[in-house]
Design a protein around this motif. Structure first.
Motif, PDB file in Angstrom:
ATOM      1  N   ILE A  35       0.874  -1.183   0.000  1.00 32.17           N
ATOM      2  CA  ILE A  35       0.000   0.000   0.000  1.00 32.17           C
ATOM      3  C   ILE A  35       0.906   1.225   0.000  1.00 32.17           C
ATOM      4  O   ILE A  35       1.657   1.448   0.960  1.00 32.17           O
ATOM      5  N   ASP A  36       0.850   2.005  -1.062  1.00 34.34           N
ATOM      6  CA  ASP A  36       1.648   3.231  -1.110  1.00 34.34           C
ATOM      7  C   ASP A  36       0.730   4.430  -1.272  1.00 34.34           C
ATOM      8  O   ASP A  36      -0.437   4.294  -1.660  1.00 34.34           O
TER       9      ASP A  36
ATOM     10  N   LYS B 150      -3.394   5.263   4.612  1.00 37.84           N
ATOM     11  CA  LYS B 150      -2.695   3.990   4.333  1.00 37.84           C
ATOM     12  C   LYS B 150      -2.634   3.094   5.564  1.00 37.84           C
ATOM     13  O   LYS B 150      -2.878   1.906   5.476  1.00 37.84           O
TER      14      LYS B 150
ATOM     15  N   ASP C  31       2.903  -0.828   4.300  1.00 39.69           N
ATOM     16  CA  ASP C  31       2.579   0.477   3.702  1.00 39.69           C
ATOM     17  C   ASP C  31       3.776   1.414   3.743  1.00 39.69           C
ATOM     18  O   ASP C  31       4.672   1.275   4.564  1.00 39.69           O
TER      19      ASP C  31
ATOM     20  N   LEU D 137      -2.917   4.578  -2.769  1.00 39.22           N
ATOM     21  CA  LEU D 137      -4.044   5.253  -2.134  1.00 39.22           C
ATOM     22  C   LEU D 137      -3.774   6.746  -2.049  1.00 39.22           C
ATOM     23  O   LEU D 137      -2.729   7.164  -1.553  1.00 39.22           O
TER      24      LEU D 137
END
Ligand code: DC
Length: 224
Positions: free
Chosen positions: A8-9, A16, A127, A145
């Protein structure tokens, strides 16, 4: 056994960590907060009265910075040289310093192996800013995101307003704009979506709407 990794970046305040924590809980995976690693290096740098811009001194102290994650009463905590810094690394001062030290190539390579080793050992949701592009290019699912700057600053303001680290909305907005610029314009591992990342703009979403959307994406990509 091959582990499953989810990346998740996205920029600061996009949600995040809430998403990654929720996703990890639903899937039974471990959540790894890589921002905490950069914050921990920044913490040690400031504790030693070193400027976050002093690349030479920072390079020298890196071998003495031992960062680890441990579970205490079921909650993940971050330790630097044995000290629990989980709350101390959340100040605005550390946020700004982390953004500066994270642009130093030696700091990034110092933390890279640590992140990859953790990902090899267990199924994780990780993340950060460069997880899908650099740290875990083979991640099973990559989410980028994002949300409008105003939404992101408002969320950070709400999170911090009743804590000892509370600052004004304007201050948060300005420091977020500065960090966005540092994080996305640096030469090494800049913040950007991986070519195969799924982009999700959650402006105006409630936290569970983001999680629900991502659970659908994950369910369509891997057997959960
Ligand atoms: O996600 P965070 O706000 O806790 O991250 C703190 C800083 O660390 C952020 O300004 C950028 C940097 N960072 C990074 O460069 N790469 C990562 N994978 C995670 C964070």
């Amino acid at each position: 056994m091959k582990t499953v990794n989810i990346a998740i970046d996205g920029p600061a305040g996009a949600g995040k960590s809430s998403l990654a924590k929720g996703l990890a809980r639903c899937l039974g995976y471990t959540y790894i907060d890589t921002g905490a690693l950069y914050r921990s290096v920044a913490y040690e740098v400031l504790c030693r009265n070193i400027s976050p811009n002093d690349v030479e001194q920072i390079k020298q102290i890196l071998p003495e910075v031992k960062v680890s994650f441990r579970h205490v009463d079921g909650v993940q905590r971050v330790f630097v040289n044995g000290e629990d810094v989980s709350e101390k690394i959340r100040t605005n001062e550390i946020s700004s310093a982390a953004s500066i030290v994270s642009a130093i190539p030696e700091v990034r390579s110092f933390l890279l192996d640590l992140q990859r080793n953790i990902a090899k050992e267990q199924n994780i949701v990780m993340d950060g800013r460069d997880i899908g592009t650099v740290v875990l290019p083979d991640a099973a699912v990559k989410i980028f995101l994002t949300a409008s700057t105003q939404d992101r600053a408002k969320r950070r303001f709400e999170e911090q307003k009743d804590t000892e680290h509370a600052v004004s909305y304007e201050e948060i907005l300005n420091s977020m704009l500065e960090r966005d610029k540092n994080d996305s314009e640096r030469d090494i591992a800049p913040l950007k979506p991986a070519a195969d990342a799924i982009l999700l703009d959650n402006s105006g979403f409630q936290p569970n709407e983001t999680l629900d959307s991502v659970l659908k994406i994950v369910g369509s990509r891997i057997n959960v």
